[in-house]
Design a protein around this motif. Structure first.
Motif, PDB file in Angstrom:
ATOM      1  N   UNK B  78      19.510 -45.090 -45.436  1.00 21.85           N
ATOM      2  CA  UNK B  78      20.309 -44.612 -44.311  1.00 21.85           C
ATOM      3  C   UNK B  78      20.895 -43.239 -44.612  1.00 21.85           C
ATOM      4  N   UNK B  79      21.737 -43.144 -45.633  1.00 17.86           N
ATOM      5  CA  UNK B  79      22.330 -41.836 -45.946  1.00 17.86           C
ATOM      6  C   UNK B  79      22.278 -41.497 -47.431  1.00 17.86           C
ATOM      7  N   UNK B  94      23.950 -54.820 -50.784  1.00 10.92           N
ATOM      8  CA  UNK B  94      24.626 -54.171 -49.661  1.00 10.92           C
ATOM      9  C   UNK B  94      25.059 -52.781 -50.092  1.00 10.92           C
ATOM     10  N   UNK B  98      28.069 -47.836 -46.053  1.00  7.77           N
ATOM     11  CA  UNK B  98      28.137 -48.250 -44.650  1.00  7.77           C
ATOM     12  C   UNK B  98      27.664 -49.684 -44.443  1.00  7.77           C
ATOM     13  N   UNK B  99      27.552 -50.420 -45.569  1.00  6.09           N
ATOM     14  CA  UNK B  99      27.223 -51.849 -45.492  1.00  6.09           C
ATOM     15  C   UNK B  99      25.820 -52.160 -44.989  1.00  6.09           C
ATOM     16  N   UNK B 101      22.073 -53.375 -45.455  1.00  8.46           N
ATOM     17  CA  UNK B 101      21.601 -54.393 -46.392  1.00  8.46           C
ATOM     18  C   UNK B 101      20.090 -54.362 -46.549  1.00  8.46           C
ATOM     19  N   UNK B 111      18.915 -54.920 -41.174  1.00  7.78           N
ATOM     20  CA  UNK B 111      19.725 -54.679 -39.978  1.00  7.78           C
ATOM     21  C   UNK B 111      20.662 -53.496 -40.108  1.00  7.78           C
ATOM     22  N   UNK B 112      21.507 -53.313 -39.088  1.00 12.62           N
ATOM     23  CA  UNK B 112      22.327 -52.117 -38.920  1.00 12.62           C
ATOM     24  C   UNK B 112      23.078 -51.753 -40.190  1.00 12.62           C
ATOM     25  N   UNK B 113      23.182 -50.467 -40.506  1.00 13.18           N
ATOM     26  CA  UNK B 113      22.548 -49.342 -39.813  1.00 13.18           C
ATOM     27  C   UNK B 113      21.187 -48.952 -40.390  1.00 13.18           C
ATOM     28  N   UNK B 115      17.237 -48.882 -40.991  1.00 14.57           N
ATOM     29  CA  UNK B 115      16.019 -49.152 -40.245  1.00 14.57           C
ATOM     30  C   UNK B 115      14.820 -49.083 -41.188  1.00 14.57           C
TER      31      UNK B 115
END
Lengths: 400, 135
Positions: B78-79, B94, B98-99, B101, B111-113, B115
């Motif tokens: 994600x980041x 995790x 931003x949690x 997983x 799942x969020x965030x 992809x």
């Protein structure tokens, strides 16, 4: 139900589209957003988007090809004028009328304004405007010592601006952050040569100065307000829905109209995990979770919202994370992970963990905050001796 | 404790439409594999994660509750945050930021965030050393 309409273009709206399809909803999904863009991530706007050397692109929460694969009909750059609850339709600014079976309102919040000379930060365009102004030697005055104001102060300071933060209260982060931790953040800003003016009342604001009640005048090239946000409730209010610090929802994220749900910054709801307290949470992860609850219930489940709140803030090299409600626990115990990393546990009189606040370099407190969140969710009452002793892994308390 | 590769790489012969062998013959592939010692088995706690940096890249080495070892890229998709600061619960890591997983045994985003999935690497244990294949 054949048609779900989602009003809004942020996290809650984006997740609603994804959650509808992951629940095998086969009907039409329409997303209506006033912004020109598909939903994008807002947290970077006060941080990475300002500091990045190259002009940042929005980080999409729903990329165009995902919108297509989810079969979402996105109406962008168009406002909703009215929700007609009798006819069960929404009327757009271009006069089109769209019928809904169920409606999700995810209109977010808008920053409180301080008039024409003062900028605010909410969307991508705002961030681009601030980028232009955060240049070496520029005098940036920020009104409000909350998260947005302090993150902007950190970003502007990194870029070599001369930064002043004006706060009316006697300390920064008065709402929701324990004093012990606010002090660490305060000192870090001071070390970065940010001037923090506390207990300071503003008399007037002109195009290039902020006049204080005590007679001082702070020169400014740019003035920004970070004094909180108001839930965007106009459509709901005009449609006659109950408003109570936002669009009032029950624990199922359902408004006073059973066919209309709300999620995210725009609404308040009953939080079953915290003795039925009505809360409004302006937090990124909570918007995801509220949206998931709303969609599940919209599609026929009966799922009360119970996710433990969690949020973060990054300033300089420091990472702050808070879970649960720091203000609810009368007893506080401290756990020192290292010289720089600290967690406060906020306990109820009976020893239940109700909240935890942590600060430290980078993500040093993330694991223990996550474990604290799990303790809160399970209403655990760990021993205080174990909580304060960093040699006792929190994971072991969770199992015990 | 497992003493053999846990996620064996399978080299399946691939012959293209023209009937020619791929540019690197399969029987050469094994020699190209690049097993690197990432840790000792004791270096990673049960149900935990260790950061391992090598060749300008960063990896995450996992030890599952049932004492199996796994390896993935070290940064969240994600980041780009180091996953080693995150919490391991069962087969899930995790992200501390931003949690987001991931199932670290497969790399699959949960799942969020997040992809995009995490890249995984083959792992084998030899003489109490955790080796990962960076081929």
């Amino acid at each position: 139900m054949k048609h779900v309409i989602i009003i809004g273009g942020g996290m809650a709206a984006a997740r609603a589209c994804i959650n509808l399809r992951s629940h095998d909803f086969q009907g039409e999904i329409t997303l209506i957003s006033e912004e020109q863009h598909l939903p994008y991530d807002r947290p970077p706007l006060s941080k990475a988007s300002l500091i990045a050397e190259d002009e940042p692109q929005p980080i999409w929460l729903l990329e165009p090809d995902i919108v297509k694969s989810l079969q979402v009909d996105a109406h962008l750059g168009v406002a909703v004028c009215k929700i007609d609850r009798i006819a069960k339709q929404v009327i757009l600014a271009d006069d089109s009328e769209l019928p809904y079976g169920k409606l999700l309102i995810a209109t977010g919040a808008k920053p409180r304004s301080l008039g024409p000379h003062v900028l605010t930060l909410r969307d991508y365009r705002d961030a681009l405007e601030l980028r232009k102004r955060f240049k070496l030697g520029q005098k940036i005055v920020i009104v409000g010592g909350g998260f947005i104001g302090l993150e902007l102060a950190s970003s502007a300071s990194k870029l070599g601006c001369k930064v002043t933060v004006i706060e009316a209260q006697q300390r920064i982060l008065l709402r929701g952050v324990p004093e012990r931790i606010a002090k660490i953040i305060h000192d870090r800003h001071v070390a970065a040569s940010v001037e923090l003016l506390l207990s300071t009342v503003i008399e007037a604001i002109t195009a290039n100065a902020v006049k204080l009640q005590d007679g001082r005048e702070i020169e400014a090239d740019t003035i920004i307000a970070g004094i909180g946000a108001s839930p965007e409730v106009r459509l709901a209010q005009e449609a006659g829905l109950v408003i109570d610090n936002g669009i009032a929802c029950n624990e199922y994220m359902q408004t006073s109209d059973p066919d209309i749900y709300a999620a995210g910054d725009c609404c308040s709801f009953i939080h079953t995990q915290f003795d039925g307290r009505r809360v409004r949470l302006e937090a990124w992860r909570s918007a995801q979770e509220q949206s998931a609850t709303a969609i599940a219930n919209m599609l026929g489940e009966t799922k009360a919202h119970s996710a433990v709140p969690w949020f973060w803030s990054d300033q300089y090299e420091l990472g702050l994370q808070i879970t649960g409600f720091a203000d609810m626990g009368p007893v506080t115990v401290e756990r020192h992970l290292s010289e720089q990393a600290l967690i406060l546990f906020h306990l109820a009189a009976d020893g239940r963990v109700l909240g935890a606040s942590g600060i430290g370099p980078g993500n040093s407190i993330a694991r223990d905050i996550k474990l604290a969140e799990m303790m809160i969710a399970k209403s655990l009452k760990p021993s205080m001796q174990a909580l304060v002793d960093p040699s006792v892994p929190l994971k072991s308390l969770l199992r015990g | 404790m497992a003493e053999k590769p846990l996620c064996k790489l399978l080299y399946v012969a691939q012959i293209d439409e023209n009937g020619t062998l791929p540019s690197t013959p399969n029987n050469m592939r094994e020699n190209m594999s690049n097993w690197i010692e990432a840790s000792t088995t004791d270096g990673v706690n049960n149900e935990d994660v260790l950061r391992f940096d090598y060749g300008g890249k960063t990896f995450a080495i996992f030890r599952s509750p049932d004492d199996k070892f796994y390896a993935t890229d070290g940064l969240c998709t994600h980041e780009k945050v180091h996953l080693c600061d995150g919490l391991v619960m069962g087969h899930i890591i995790e992200c501390p930021k931003h949690n987001g997983r991931f199932d670290y045994t497969t790399g699959k985003a949960q799942g969020a965030p997040c992809i995009l999935n995490l890249r995984t690497y083959a792992v084998k244990i030899e003489a109490h050393k955790v080796l990962i294949n960076l081929e």
